[in-house]
Design an enzyme around this catalytic site. Structure first.
Site, PDB file in Angstrom:
ATOM      1  N   PRO A  86     -47.062  93.180 -60.891  1.00 54.24           N
ATOM      2  CA  PRO A  86     -47.796  93.668 -62.072  1.00 54.24           C
ATOM      3  C   PRO A  86     -48.816  92.655 -62.598  1.00 54.24           C
ATOM      4  O   PRO A  86     -49.759  93.026 -63.293  1.00 54.24           O
ATOM      5  CB  PRO A  86     -46.699  93.901 -63.120  1.00 54.24           C
ATOM      6  CG  PRO A  86     -45.417  93.878 -62.390  1.00 54.24           C
ATOM      7  CD  PRO A  86     -45.617  93.131 -61.113  1.00 54.24           C
ATOM      8  N   GLU A 113     -35.952  91.429 -61.067  1.00 56.64           N
ATOM      9  CA  GLU A 113     -36.901  90.905 -62.067  1.00 56.64           C
ATOM     10  C   GLU A 113     -38.151  90.326 -61.403  1.00 56.64           C
ATOM     11  O   GLU A 113     -39.028  89.802 -62.072  1.00 56.64           O
ATOM     12  CB  GLU A 113     -36.227  89.840 -62.937  1.00 56.64           C
ATOM     13  CG  GLU A 113     -35.333  90.404 -64.030  1.00 56.64           C
ATOM     14  CD  GLU A 113     -36.077  91.394 -64.925  1.00 56.64           C
ATOM     15  OE1 GLU A 113     -37.178  91.075 -65.399  1.00 56.64           O
ATOM     16  OE2 GLU A 113     -35.554  92.508 -65.122  1.00 56.64           O
ATOM     17  N   ARG A 150     -56.873 105.594 -45.389  1.00 63.36           N
ATOM     18  CA  ARG A 150     -57.810 106.724 -45.373  1.00 63.36           C
ATOM     19  C   ARG A 150     -59.263 106.269 -45.212  1.00 63.36           C
ATOM     20  O   ARG A 150     -60.129 107.053 -44.848  1.00 63.36           O
ATOM     21  CB  ARG A 150     -57.631 107.616 -46.613  1.00 63.36           C
ATOM     22  CG  ARG A 150     -58.158 107.023 -47.893  1.00 63.36           C
ATOM     23  CD  ARG A 150     -57.732 107.851 -49.086  1.00 63.36           C
ATOM     24  NE  ARG A 150     -58.466 109.100 -49.221  1.00 63.36           N
ATOM     25  CZ  ARG A 150     -59.692 109.221 -49.734  1.00 63.36           C
ATOM     26  NH1 ARG A 150     -60.339 108.140 -50.154  1.00 63.36           N
ATOM     27  NH2 ARG A 150     -60.281 110.387 -49.836  1.00 63.36           N
ATOM     28  N   ASP A 164     -66.347 110.477 -52.741  1.00 63.95           N
ATOM     29  CA  ASP A 164     -65.216 110.519 -53.681  1.00 63.95           C
ATOM     30  C   ASP A 164     -65.510 109.752 -54.969  1.00 63.95           C
ATOM     31  O   ASP A 164     -66.390 108.893 -54.997  1.00 63.95           O
ATOM     32  CB  ASP A 164     -63.983 109.861 -53.042  1.00 63.95           C
ATOM     33  CG  ASP A 164     -63.189 110.834 -52.190  1.00 63.95           C
ATOM     34  OD1 ASP A 164     -63.310 112.048 -52.408  1.00 63.95           O
ATOM     35  OD2 ASP A 164     -62.449 110.360 -51.313  1.00 63.95           O
TER      36      ASP A 164
HETATM   37  N1  SAM Z   1     -40.280  91.204 -64.259  1.00 63.15           N
HETATM   38  C1  SAM Z   1     -41.494  91.600 -63.628  1.00 63.15           C
HETATM   39  C2  SAM Z   1     -42.633  91.519 -64.624  1.00 63.15           C
HETATM   40  O1  SAM Z   1     -42.408  91.718 -65.803  1.00 63.15           O
HETATM   41  O2  SAM Z   1     -43.799  91.310 -64.196  1.00 63.15           O
HETATM   42  C3  SAM Z   1     -41.411  93.026 -63.094  1.00 63.15           C
HETATM   43  C4  SAM Z   1     -40.540  93.150 -61.910  1.00 63.15           C
HETATM   44  S1  SAM Z   1     -40.516  94.783 -61.264  1.00 63.15           S
HETATM   45  C5  SAM Z   1     -39.108  95.456 -62.057  1.00 63.15           C
HETATM   46  C6  SAM Z   1     -39.966  94.555 -59.617  1.00 63.15           C
HETATM   47  C7  SAM Z   1     -41.061  94.536 -58.571  1.00 63.15           C
HETATM   48  O3  SAM Z   1     -41.746  95.776 -58.588  1.00 63.15           O
HETATM   49  C8  SAM Z   1     -42.144  93.498 -58.733  1.00 63.15           C
HETATM   50  O4  SAM Z   1     -41.739  92.246 -58.212  1.00 63.15           O
HETATM   51  C9  SAM Z   1     -43.288  94.102 -57.946  1.00 63.15           C
HETATM   52  O5  SAM Z   1     -43.164  93.843 -56.548  1.00 63.15           O
HETATM   53  C10 SAM Z   1     -43.086  95.596 -58.155  1.00 63.15           C
HETATM   54  N2  SAM Z   1     -43.981  96.161 -59.188  1.00 63.15           N
HETATM   55  C11 SAM Z   1     -43.596  96.670 -60.369  1.00 63.15           C
HETATM   56  N3  SAM Z   1     -44.644  97.139 -61.052  1.00 63.15           N
HETATM   57  C12 SAM Z   1     -45.742  96.936 -60.282  1.00 63.15           C
HETATM   58  C13 SAM Z   1     -47.125  97.207 -60.440  1.00 63.15           C
HETATM   59  N4  SAM Z   1     -47.617  97.764 -61.544  1.00 63.15           N
HETATM   60  N5  SAM Z   1     -47.958  96.867 -59.427  1.00 63.15           N
HETATM   61  C14 SAM Z   1     -47.492  96.292 -58.307  1.00 63.15           C
HETATM   62  N6  SAM Z   1     -46.186  95.989 -58.104  1.00 63.15           N
HETATM   63  C15 SAM Z   1     -45.310  96.307 -59.077  1.00 63.15           C
END
Ligand code: SAM
Length: 242
Positions: A86, A113, A150, A164
């Site tokens: 994220p 996490e 794609r 697109d």
């Molecule tokens: N504790 C982390 C934080 O607050 O940034 C979030 C962890 S999330 C529950 C678990 C995993 O989901 C992350 O390590 C990532 O690989 C993936 N993930 C969750 N949301 C994402 C997003 N918006 N974009 C990309 N990967 C995401």
């Protein structure tokens, strides 16, 4: 192109990578997938990949040893390593087009996490699919794969992705198919006229109208002609009047 994925849930990739355009691209040899179960690098009898966070707090963190074990060989084989996270840069059409030029990608899916911070040393790029948190990186990895594959030459007709939304900086114009009239809603007459120049003009105007209404932030960077600018002025004037 070769795309490797590191995940604790390899089964999540089975159907999406065999279906529709992505499945056909794989069958036709445009892309080759390798899905790697992180647990093969897990520790101890239980193939553990996570542990408690130092400093305390809720949830578990992915340990570095299994991730290094899985990622290092891919990196050594020349893959551009992407962590789905994220906190990463936002996935956009422009980023997808850049990634589609890479011969080899390795996608790392976090869970729990997230990952031990030291794993970031092995990563070339971090990518987020939006400002929200999912339970794991598998769906984000599939989103990235879908948007990149794609774009590979031969996956779909080039004209269908160059027109697109986002590709030319604007949202796409509205689309219609048969029937001509449906529940008292008619297809715009110009689309039935057979006049291609008129159709193109209508589509451009509608793309500008839709972008102005829904994503005016895109207009600043969009490559606009003088004619586009006058259309936008007209649309704004009409807007102000109403
Ligand atoms: N504790 C982390 C934080 O607050 O940034 C979030 C962890 S999330 C529950 C678990 C995993 O989901 C992350 O390590 C990532 O690989 C993936 N993930 C969750 N949301 C994402 C997003 N918006 N974009 C990309 N990967 C995401």
């Amino acid at each position: 192109m070769r795309i490797d994925v590191v995940t604790i849930f390899p089964e999540l990739f089975e159907l999406p990578l065999r279906t529709s355009i992505i499945g056909r691209a794989a069958e036709g040899g445009l892309v080759d997938f390798g899905i790697h179960d992180l647990r093969e690098h897990g520790l101890g009898r239980h193939r553990s990949v996570d542990d408690y966070p130092y400093g305390g707090g809720a949830g578990m963190v992915m340990r570095p040893e299994p991730l290094f074990g899985a990622i290092e060989p891919l990196r050594n084989a020349g893959a551009h390593v992407i962590l789905l996270d994220p906190a990463g840069e936002r996935l956009t059409d422009a980023l997808a087009r850049d990634l589609a030029l890479q011969p080899r990608l390795a996608l790392v899916c976090g869970r729990y996490e997230g990952i031990d911070e030291r794993v970031r040393a092995l990563v070339d790029r971090e990518v987020s699919i939006g400002d929200y948190v999912l339970t794991g990186g598998e769906l984000p990895a599939l989103v990235l794969i879908d948007t990149v594959v794609r774009l590979l030459p031969g996956a779909i007709a080039e004209a269908s992705h160059t027109g697109d939304s986002f590709a030319a900086g604007l949202l796409e114009h509205p689309q219609y198919t048969r029937p001509e009239a449906f529940r008292k809603m008619a297809v715009p007459a110009v689309l039935l006229s057979g006049n291609h120049a008129e159709v193109d003009r209508w589509r451009r105007r509608e793309a500008l109208r839709r972008t102005l209404a829904r994503r005016p932030d895109l207009l600043g960077a969009a490559p606009l002609t003088d004619a586009d600018r006058s259309i936008l002025e007209e649309l704004r004037a009409v807007d102000e009047e109403s």
